[in-house]
Design an enzyme around this catalytic site. Sequence first.
Site, PDB file in Angstrom:
ATOM      1  NE  ARG A 230      -4.312  -1.273   0.100  1.00  0.00           N
ATOM      2  CZ  ARG A 230      -4.500  -2.266  -0.786  1.00  0.00           C
ATOM      3  NH1 ARG A 230      -3.573  -2.532  -1.691  1.00  0.00           N
ATOM      4  NH2 ARG A 230      -5.610  -2.978  -0.785  1.00  0.00           N
ATOM      5  CD  GLU A 259      -2.997   3.421  -5.276  1.00  0.00           C
ATOM      6  OE1 GLU A 259      -4.048   2.840  -5.597  1.00  0.00           O
ATOM      7  OE2 GLU A 259      -1.993   2.816  -4.846  1.00  0.00           O
ATOM      8  CG  HIS A 277      -3.361  -0.461  -6.970  1.00  0.00           C
ATOM      9  ND1 HIS A 277      -3.694   0.126  -5.779  1.00  0.00           N
ATOM     10  CD2 HIS A 277      -3.410  -1.803  -6.738  1.00  0.00           C
ATOM     11  CE1 HIS A 277      -3.942  -0.808  -4.868  1.00  0.00           C
ATOM     12  NE2 HIS A 277      -3.772  -1.998  -5.436  1.00  0.00           N
TER      13      HIS A 277
HETATM   14  P1  NAP Z   1      -1.006 -11.376   4.835  1.00  0.00           P
HETATM   15  O1  NAP Z   1      -0.924 -12.809   4.449  1.00  0.00           O
HETATM   16  O2  NAP Z   1      -1.882 -10.984   5.956  1.00  0.00           O
HETATM   17  O3  NAP Z   1       0.498 -10.884   5.122  1.00  0.00           O
HETATM   18  C1  NAP Z   1       0.774  -9.630   5.647  1.00  0.00           C
HETATM   19  C2  NAP Z   1       2.195  -9.611   6.192  1.00  0.00           C
HETATM   20  O4  NAP Z   1       2.471  -8.278   6.643  1.00  0.00           O
HETATM   21  C3  NAP Z   1       2.407 -10.541   7.366  1.00  0.00           C
HETATM   22  O5  NAP Z   1       3.668 -11.148   7.251  1.00  0.00           O
HETATM   23  C4  NAP Z   1       2.408  -9.588   8.564  1.00  0.00           C
HETATM   24  O6  NAP Z   1       3.258  -9.992   9.628  1.00  0.00           O
HETATM   25  C5  NAP Z   1       3.013  -8.351   7.948  1.00  0.00           C
HETATM   26  N1  NAP Z   1       2.671  -7.173   8.745  1.00  0.00           N
HETATM   27  C6  NAP Z   1       1.439  -6.729   9.084  1.00  0.00           C
HETATM   28  N2  NAP Z   1       1.527  -5.638   9.846  1.00  0.00           N
HETATM   29  C7  NAP Z   1       2.844  -5.399  10.015  1.00  0.00           C
HETATM   30  C8  NAP Z   1       3.580  -4.422  10.727  1.00  0.00           C
HETATM   31  N3  NAP Z   1       2.973  -3.464  11.431  1.00  0.00           N
HETATM   32  N4  NAP Z   1       4.940  -4.481  10.693  1.00  0.00           N
HETATM   33  C9  NAP Z   1       5.563  -5.446   9.988  1.00  0.00           C
HETATM   34  N5  NAP Z   1       4.909  -6.406   9.281  1.00  0.00           N
HETATM   35  C10 NAP Z   1       3.579  -6.386   9.311  1.00  0.00           C
HETATM   36  O7  NAP Z   1      -1.475 -10.480   3.596  1.00  0.00           O
HETATM   37  P2  NAP Z   1      -1.291 -10.765   2.032  1.00  0.00           P
HETATM   38  O8  NAP Z   1      -2.406 -11.571   1.530  1.00  0.00           O
HETATM   39  O9  NAP Z   1       0.104 -11.232   1.803  1.00  0.00           O
HETATM   40  O10 NAP Z   1      -1.480  -9.262   1.460  1.00  0.00           O
HETATM   41  C11 NAP Z   1      -0.646  -8.229   1.910  1.00  0.00           C
HETATM   42  C12 NAP Z   1      -1.102  -6.886   1.391  1.00  0.00           C
HETATM   43  O11 NAP Z   1      -0.703  -6.717   0.034  1.00  0.00           O
HETATM   44  C13 NAP Z   1      -2.593  -6.613   1.350  1.00  0.00           C
HETATM   45  O12 NAP Z   1      -3.127  -6.292   2.616  1.00  0.00           O
HETATM   46  C14 NAP Z   1      -2.691  -5.449   0.371  1.00  0.00           C
HETATM   47  O13 NAP Z   1      -2.551  -4.232   1.062  1.00  0.00           O
HETATM   48  C15 NAP Z   1      -1.473  -5.660  -0.534  1.00  0.00           C
HETATM   49  N6  NAP Z   1      -1.874  -6.062  -1.903  1.00  0.00           N
HETATM   50  C16 NAP Z   1      -1.583  -5.247  -2.957  1.00  0.00           C
HETATM   51  C17 NAP Z   1      -1.948  -5.624  -4.241  1.00  0.00           C
HETATM   52  C18 NAP Z   1      -1.653  -4.769  -5.423  1.00  0.00           C
HETATM   53  O14 NAP Z   1      -2.422  -4.803  -6.371  1.00  0.00           O
HETATM   54  N7  NAP Z   1      -0.558  -4.031  -5.427  1.00  0.00           N
HETATM   55  C19 NAP Z   1      -2.624  -6.824  -4.447  1.00  0.00           C
HETATM   56  C20 NAP Z   1      -2.897  -7.634  -3.357  1.00  0.00           C
HETATM   57  C21 NAP Z   1      -2.507  -7.243  -2.081  1.00  0.00           C
HETATM   58  P3  NAP Z   1       2.873 -11.112  10.700  1.00  0.00           P
HETATM   59  O15 NAP Z   1       2.686 -12.356   9.882  1.00  0.00           O
HETATM   60  O16 NAP Z   1       4.054 -11.209  11.560  1.00  0.00           O
HETATM   61  O17 NAP Z   1       1.615 -10.662  11.348  1.00  0.00           O
HETATM   62  C1  8YV Z   2      -6.914  -4.643  -6.108  1.00  0.00           C
HETATM   63  C2  8YV Z   2      -5.388  -4.987  -4.105  1.00  0.00           C
HETATM   64  O1  8YV Z   2      -6.382  -3.667  -6.962  1.00  0.00           O
HETATM   65  O2  8YV Z   2      -6.210  -7.058  -3.350  1.00  0.00           O
HETATM   66  C3  8YV Z   2      -5.752  -5.959  -3.051  1.00  0.00           C
HETATM   67  O3  8YV Z   2      -5.538  -5.630  -1.860  1.00  0.00           O
HETATM   68  O4  8YV Z   2      -4.805  -3.988  -3.857  1.00  0.00           O
HETATM   69  C4  8YV Z   2      -5.708  -5.297  -5.523  1.00  0.00           C
HETATM   70  O5  8YV Z   2      -5.748  -6.657  -5.756  1.00  0.00           O
HETATM   71  C5  8YV Z   2      -7.896  -3.848  -5.328  1.00  0.00           C
HETATM   72  O6  8YV Z   2      -8.346  -4.380  -4.163  1.00  0.00           O
HETATM   73  C6  8YV Z   2      -9.093  -3.500  -6.213  1.00  0.00           C
HETATM   74  O7  8YV Z   2     -10.053  -4.471  -6.181  1.00  0.00           O
END
Ligand code: NAP
Ligand code: 8YV
Length: 316
Positions: A230, A259, A277
């Site tokens: 994010r 964004e 994004h």
């Molecule tokens: P997840 O499985 O919950 O993993 C999140 C990780 O972040 C965990 O390792 C967690 O640590 C760590 N974390 C959380 N809070 C923290 C903090 N304060 N300090 C340090 N580490 C911290 O989530 P995920 O499914 O991998 O997704 C992660 C994030 O990616 C989503 O929440 C979203 O914001 C982003 N995302 C972006 C896109 C995009 O299109 N660019 C797409 C999908 C997701 P612990 O395990 O130790 O709790």
């Molecule tokens: C999407 C994301 O762009 O899953 C997330 O957290 O950031 C992306 O996969 C977003 O949520 C729009 O649906």
Amino acid sequence: MRDLLLIGDATDEMKGRFAEKFTIHNLYDNRDPTAWLKQHGSKISYVATNGHDGVRPAFVDAMPNLKVISCYGVGYDSIDTAQAVARGIPVTHTPNVLNSEVASTALLLTLACYRNFLADEAHVRSGDWESKGNAPLSRSADNQTVGILGLGRIGQAIADKFVPFNSKIVYHARNKKSVDYTYYDNLTEMAQICDVLICITPGGAATHNLVNEAVLNALGPNGTLINVGRGSVVDEQALIAALAEGRLGWAGLDVFATEPKVPAALRALSNVVLLPHVGSATEETRAAMGNLTVDNILQHLKDGTVISPVPECAHL
Ligand code: NAP
Ligand code: 8YV
């Protein structure tokens, strides 16, 4: 037919599936969403939204009969889960189905920064190759130390994607995991030994500007920052200053603080690769995310349970 509120965009397939069971109201088709909800909010039983738009607390207040908020995305920092829990409303999201795609985006952004392909492509297209000669050398992405900030579902998929590049993986998260990679409980210390730092934590207050000036300075002039988590996780002004002053080498960014606004000062830099994004934005992955978003609501309609609640709502 029941009434479903759609906030923001959804695929045609999602809308088609919803339309079989619901009358769909697209909130932003209304010039004044607040006024529309005041008049019609009591008939809404389900909300489908996305990670960007979320749902404002005042909107939730205006829907007294709301049963589920289904988020088309895994990140849900734009939804107030405390409010939802207090009302007994499950919030659902789309974990796992996008891990590989977002990990590919992180890898591609890293390669784009290292191998300079965007500038190289422009070099050919502009005719400069013929008139000015060969493009400058780039850097090898092999044998690098890659730090992952947030070794969760996607973070682990990113680590897996880097295996063919003979990378050394290190990581920082809140908790140490049962993995072979080295754990750092201090992010700045980890940044000091990284060639690449990849951010893939959730957004929200707990991670706000976790990547600050000290972390960027520790990553240093030969370092590369990749952000696919994010925009709020990185101090954007500190990032722009570090890149402009050469204290940080390169950045590959899929996400931004506000964004779709991207500061002109960031867009003007040549040592950045900027994406709108699109981490999960392929036909295949969005179809899987869309199906899970719809399935959560249809299952609730059938038996009152949901498939993939966010952790805060798992007990509901
Ligand atoms: P997840 O499985 O919950 O993993 C999140 C990780 O972040 C965990 O390792 C967690 O640590 C760590 N974390 C959380 N809070 C923290 C903090 N304060 N300090 C340090 N580490 C911290 O989530 P995920 O499914 O991998 O997704 C992660 C994030 O990616 C989503 O929440 C979203 O914001 C982003 N995302 C972006 C896109 C995009 O299109 N660019 C797409 C999908 C997701 P612990 O395990 O130790 O709790
Ligand atoms: C999407 C994301 O762009 O899953 C997330 O957290 O950031 C992306 O996969 C977003 O949520 C729009 O649906």
